[in-house]
Design an enzyme around this catalytic site. Sequence first.
Site, PDB file in Angstrom:
ATOM      1  CG  ASP A   1      -5.111   5.432  -0.941  1.00 37.48           C
ATOM      2  OD1 ASP A   1      -5.830   5.865  -1.853  1.00 37.48           O
ATOM      3  OD2 ASP A   1      -5.502   4.597  -0.100  1.00 37.48           O
TER       4      ASP A   1
ATOM      5  CB  CYS B   1     -10.393   2.940  -6.407  1.00 39.74           C
ATOM      6  SG  CYS B   1      -9.664   3.372  -4.821  1.00 39.74           S
TER       7      CYS B   1
ATOM      8  CD1 TRP C   1      -2.829   1.579   0.657  1.00 42.41           C
ATOM      9  CD2 TRP C   1      -1.411   2.381   2.192  1.00 42.41           C
ATOM     10  NE1 TRP C   1      -3.250   2.838   1.001  1.00 42.41           N
ATOM     11  CE2 TRP C   1      -2.403   3.362   1.941  1.00 42.41           C
ATOM     12  CE3 TRP C   1      -0.397   2.670   3.114  1.00 42.41           C
ATOM     13  CZ2 TRP C   1      -2.429   4.593   2.599  1.00 42.41           C
ATOM     14  CZ3 TRP C   1      -0.419   3.897   3.759  1.00 42.41           C
ATOM     15  CH2 TRP C   1      -1.433   4.843   3.498  1.00 42.41           C
TER      16      TRP C   1
ATOM     17  CD1 TRP D   1     -15.544  -1.357  -7.252  1.00 43.28           C
ATOM     18  CD2 TRP D   1     -17.409  -1.218  -8.458  1.00 43.28           C
ATOM     19  NE1 TRP D   1     -16.194  -2.559  -7.145  1.00 43.28           N
ATOM     20  CE2 TRP D   1     -17.338  -2.511  -7.890  1.00 43.28           C
ATOM     21  CE3 TRP D   1     -18.495  -0.916  -9.279  1.00 43.28           C
ATOM     22  CZ2 TRP D   1     -18.316  -3.488  -8.108  1.00 43.28           C
ATOM     23  CZ3 TRP D   1     -19.458  -1.893  -9.496  1.00 43.28           C
ATOM     24  CH2 TRP D   1     -19.373  -3.154  -8.909  1.00 43.28           C
ATOM     25  CG  ASP D   2     -12.098   2.248  -2.420  1.00 36.29           C
ATOM     26  OD1 ASP D   2     -11.159   1.478  -2.701  1.00 36.29           O
ATOM     27  OD2 ASP D   2     -11.986   3.183  -1.601  1.00 36.29           O
ATOM     28  CG  MET D   3     -12.288  -4.684  -3.318  1.00 40.74           C
ATOM     29  SD  MET D   3     -10.754  -5.562  -3.488  1.00 40.74           S
ATOM     30  CE  MET D   3     -11.294  -7.242  -3.390  1.00 40.74           C
ATOM     31  CG  ASN D   4     -10.939   0.609   0.943  1.00 40.10           C
ATOM     32  OD1 ASN D   4      -9.843   1.063   0.645  1.00 40.10           O
ATOM     33  ND2 ASN D   4     -12.070   1.245   0.666  1.00 40.10           N
TER      34      ASN D   4
END
Length: 736
Positions: free
Chosen positions: A550, A528, A201, A479-482
């Site tokens: 990020d 994202c 990350w 469209w996020d995926m965390n």
Amino acid sequence: MIRIDEETKIARLDTPSTSYCLGLADGRYLGLLYYGRRLGTELPGDLAELGRLLKPHDTQPTPLENPGQKLTFMNSYPFELPTWGGGNFHEAALDVRTEAGQNGLEMIYDGCRVFEGKKALPGLPASFGGSCQTLEIDLVDPGLSLRAVLSYTVFSDTDVITRSMTVKNEGTAPVTLTRALSASLMLEDRDFEVLTLGGSWARERRIMPQKLTYGGYVNESLRGESGHQSQPFLCLMTAGTTQKSGEVYCMHLVYSGCFLGKVQIDDQGMAAATIGIHPENYEWRLDPGEAFTTPEAVLTYSAEGLGKMSRTLHDFYRCHLIRSPYLHKDRPVLINNWEATYFDFDSDKLLSIADAAAAAGIEMLVMDDGWFGRRNADTSSLGDWQVNTQKIAGGLGHFAGEVNRRGLRLGLWIEPEMVSPDSDLFRAHPDWALQRVHNEPAQGRHQLVLDLANPAVVAFLRETLDGILSSANIEYIKWDMNRALTDYGSPYLPADRQKELAHRYVLGLYALQDHLVSSFPDLLLENCSGGGARFDPGMLYFSPQIWTSDDMDPVERLAIIEGTALLYPLSTMGAHVSKNRNDVTGRTTAFADRAVMAMLGTFGYELDITTLTADELAQIPGQIARHKAVAGLIREGDYYRLASWRENGDYDLVEVAAKDGSRAVAFLFEVLGRPNMRSRVLRFEGLKENSRYEVTADGRSLGAFSGAGLMYAGLALARKRGDFRATFLEIRECSE
Ligand code: DGJ
């Protein structure tokens, strides 16, 4: 162009500057004769010559010649589809478990055909279009009645060959696939190095070249997504390969889930590379009559180093993979509120940002995480996709109207694949989250993953997306995926299909994104994943841009841009001017320098514009004008990596040149100021030797120079004082 010699059955696949040749040993075993620079010779005599390459050892018999020595042959033959269990001990691309509970199979040639065009892959993103030809080769295991159709497509305008495989159960008993990878390349080892991208990350897609030694190298993801840590990509390169020289073999997988890329250097001097769905935690039951299709692998060979490989892939993805209507259009200059406010915002705050943004010439406001449910921290509400009217007074439709009234378009953040344990959705459907019967599922960022293998979950998400997008004038979705997938257990799937979960999840995701972009064809979708954890060709098929990282610190971005642009066009890279001091690195940089670096991508802002100084605010219209002046060139042009801070410890230099050589733009980033040094000499590429070009640096003319001078002698440029300094160079053909 694809040609097959009727007599020898040798197939030759030609792209503009590469050739890929396949042949048969004993008329049964499909092998790779040659992959590399385009062959100049013609059919058929030369191919018969090539056929000799199929014999791994001159002195060694084929199985037909001496069945008693078959094992030696199996272990050293360059199989196009290495299978498990018959004496080929390289990573197998295909294996099954039979009804008798046994593994292994032997695939025998059973015919081929060539046709114009290319078939779509069911449920999977895949390349398309243009003038192309496909070769399908049938291989069967007669004992199992199992057929594998290997599909190769060559495109007339690019040095890419795509591969995929469909496995069909033509028997009467079920079989279970225990591995089905997309492509294998068995090459003679030429002291190859391997290159891939890795990181974490905020440090995504670092370039990682490594020596290949006996044994080999693995690049994989078991995270349910391509991941911050890995890229579904492998490249083999001859020692000393640079941007301009060296031979490069690249395999890139059009897939967004768990994958395996592996190269083995074996005892026979072979480099056996393979890429595809990770066989770990994978199985697929094939009942009689059923078929399974693997994702597509993109193969390219460059005899002119990594730069040519990058430009080939960029062109290929722009012309044959990204299908968004925004592909060739300017993207709106947006302002995103995430780093400006995090969860602490309401519509008044956002509209104050919108007011200042509109005055500065920004075109879209993106409302990030926190607009729904009771979401004031990351501990709740994923799944409860109803607008929080305490924060967004009057609801989404009203808010969109207010934003539009200010002359801005509205974009919205959403994370459909996830559910918070503290949500109404989870309380109503606890069985919709991935979980194993015997364990408490691991939370990540306080959230669980929805079971996209369950059609009811996919239907719910489809309705949710339709509802949100129909309720307001929303023109962009992030469209996020965390979090990564864990606890691979689906309450929906039966026990004997649990190992299908990881791939079924990806198919569910693709079905949702396909629905979204087909139902709302004008929507701009940006994928994202907690920064850039799902930056892969699979997602690119649905969204023309992906959030890169990020980490918006311009220094950290140098490595991220270098790695990402090794494979992907700059226009796919979400890039924002962030605030000062940077929240991730704590580094302070100048507003102007951050803006120059964000132009190497989609360009937008992610800061509280209401807190900028008057001087910074005044710079924004000029930054936007500069971005717009070069956006088309950056989107469509040829990318040249001219210098790398990773290699020289001093500076980065990136150029994008128009395909006709009439214009170029270059970005110089000097990392640390250095005293008492000569001017820096910048040498460009992609220009016309005999043309004259006017060169400007940060808008200031440096004079006119010949193309040859700029490319060979170079342009001397005084170094800037200070640290972290960006320079924006424009090169335009002029009449004298
Ligand atoms: C991760 C993304 O990368 C960020 O840009 C932001 O959208 C947050 N998630 C929101 O939770």
